[in-house]
Design an enzyme around this catalytic site. Structure first.
Site, PDB file in Angstrom:
ATOM      1  N   HIS A  55       0.838  -1.203   0.000  1.00 47.95           N
ATOM      2  CA  HIS A  55       0.000   0.000   0.000  1.00 47.95           C
ATOM      3  C   HIS A  55       0.868   1.245   0.000  1.00 47.95           C
ATOM      4  O   HIS A  55       2.088   1.157   0.089  1.00 47.95           O
ATOM      5  CB  HIS A  55      -1.013  -0.027   1.152  1.00 47.95           C
ATOM      6  N   HIS A  57       1.407   3.938   1.992  1.00 51.49           N
ATOM      7  CA  HIS A  57       1.948   4.720   3.115  1.00 51.49           C
ATOM      8  C   HIS A  57       3.476   4.841   3.043  1.00 51.49           C
ATOM      9  O   HIS A  57       4.161   3.892   2.660  1.00 51.49           O
ATOM     10  CB  HIS A  57       1.521   4.094   4.449  1.00 51.49           C
ATOM     11  N   ASP A  59       5.823   4.799   5.214  1.00 54.52           N
ATOM     12  CA  ASP A  59       6.696   3.871   5.943  1.00 54.52           C
ATOM     13  C   ASP A  59       6.768   2.502   5.251  1.00 54.52           C
ATOM     14  O   ASP A  59       7.425   1.579   5.755  1.00 54.52           O
ATOM     15  CB  ASP A  59       6.271   3.731   7.420  1.00 54.52           C
ATOM     16  N   HIS A  60       6.118   2.378   4.097  1.00 56.57           N
ATOM     17  CA  HIS A  60       6.204   1.154   3.279  1.00 56.57           C
ATOM     18  C   HIS A  60       6.842   1.409   1.916  1.00 56.57           C
ATOM     19  O   HIS A  60       7.161   0.468   1.199  1.00 56.57           O
ATOM     20  CB  HIS A  60       4.811   0.546   3.084  1.00 56.57           C
ATOM     21  N   HIS A 112      -7.547  -0.756   5.594  1.00 59.27           N
ATOM     22  CA  HIS A 112      -6.500   0.140   6.110  1.00 59.27           C
ATOM     23  C   HIS A 112      -6.311   1.282   5.110  1.00 59.27           C
ATOM     24  O   HIS A 112      -6.329   2.452   5.462  1.00 59.27           O
ATOM     25  CB  HIS A 112      -5.221  -0.664   6.297  1.00 59.27           C
ATOM     26  N   ASP A 133      -0.280  -3.908   6.271  1.00 59.92           N
ATOM     27  CA  ASP A 133      -0.927  -3.378   7.485  1.00 59.92           C
ATOM     28  C   ASP A 133      -2.384  -3.808   7.585  1.00 59.92           C
ATOM     29  O   ASP A 133      -3.226  -3.047   8.075  1.00 59.92           O
ATOM     30  CB  ASP A 133      -0.862  -1.842   7.490  1.00 59.92           C
ATOM     31  N   HIS A 171       4.497  -4.917  10.779  1.00 62.08           N
ATOM     32  CA  HIS A 171       4.880  -4.231  12.022  1.00 62.08           C
ATOM     33  C   HIS A 171       4.997  -5.209  13.183  1.00 62.08           C
ATOM     34  O   HIS A 171       4.273  -6.205  13.246  1.00 62.08           O
ATOM     35  CB  HIS A 171       3.831  -3.170  12.410  1.00 62.08           C
TER      36      HIS A 171
END
Ligand SMILES: [Zn+2]
Length: 260
Positions: A55, A57, A59-60, A112, A133, A171
């Site tokens: 996805h 985001h 942090d990915h 998400h 996530d 995570h």
């Protein structure tokens, strides 16, 4: 057989690295930063062949620009094409492609984010699920874009995969999730045992992942919303004794976790 190696990133992310034993090629999933990947490639003399993105985001995806050298294939969701780094392959539900000679199947799991996908490796024994996530160990992702109905349906579709499926979430949230899960189901013996074994792993600085779908179905409250124990906890929390429909129970449990 593929080896799946956790590369810790930021505070609690895992970038999963896929490689075949004795082969210098590898792929990574959700590289939020480039440095942990570059370090691993250098130390183990590996060549990055591709990147899978679950996805959009940051942090990915934050490490993609620095890792995207010529010859590196970047694969992500067609639906999120304008929110992802430039892709070489845009995929959608049911698509199949090859990673290191292994078939990967694309699953669409909105909730998400709306364009969230998972990568499922059905030929591995046991099968592998890289789910970003959406499904966490003993938990699930927050609903940033989707509805409770969408997330519940996505988790139920993952629950249809074989029990032995290895779950690689993005995570290390497991201890916090287990603490909450025990509030929901204080009498679930497997949950208590899981909490003890995960506490021991974290005390030893070991990842609590992967988990198995079988273990998630036995201990993850977000997969257990049709169980009488979880339903009763949601009824009590919401002061609504009529609450019964699985999606509504899911919505209450998610809301409870968000405010916990
Ligand atoms: Zn996310």
């Amino acid at each position: 057989m593929l080896d799946v190696i956790p590369l810790p990133a930021f505070n609690d992310n895992y970038i999963w690295l896929l490689r075949l034993r004795g082969d210098q090629r590898c792929w990574v999933v959700d590289p939020g930063e480039a440095a942990p990947v570059q370090r691993y490639l250098q130390t183990h003399d590996l060549k990055l062949e591709g990147i899978l993105l679950t996805h959009h985001h940051a942090d990915h995806t934050g490490g993609v620009a620095d890792l995207a050298k010529p010859g590196v294939t970047i694969i992500g969701s067609l639906q999120d094409v304008y929110r992802l780094p430039p892709l070489n392959l845009q995929v959608t539900a049911g698509d199949r492609f090859q990673v290191l000679g292994n078939t990967v199947q694309v699953l669409e799991i909105p909730g998400h984010t709306l364009g969230h996908i998972a990568f499922y490796f059905p030929e591995q024994e046991p099968p592998l699920l890289l789910c970003g996530d959406t499904l966490f160990a003993a938990g699930c992702g927050r609903l940033f874009e989707g509805t409770p109905e969408q997330m519940h349906a996505s988790l139920q579709s993952l629950a249809q995969l074989p029990d032995s499926t290895q779950v690689f979430a993005a995570h290390e949230y497991t201890l916090k999730n287990l603490e909450f899960a025990r509030q929901v189901e204080p009498d679930n013996a497997r949950l208590k045992a899981r909490q003890e074994s995960c506490q021991a792993l974290r005390a030893d600085q070991q990842p609590t992942l992967p988990s198995s779908l079988e273990l998630e179905k036995a201990t993850n409250p977000f997969l257990r919303v049709a169980q009488p124990s979880v339903m009763a906890a949601a009824q009590k929390y919401s002061s609504n004794p009529d609450l019964q429909e699985a999606t509504e129970v899911f919505a209450i449990i998610r809301q409870w976790k968000d405010s916990a």
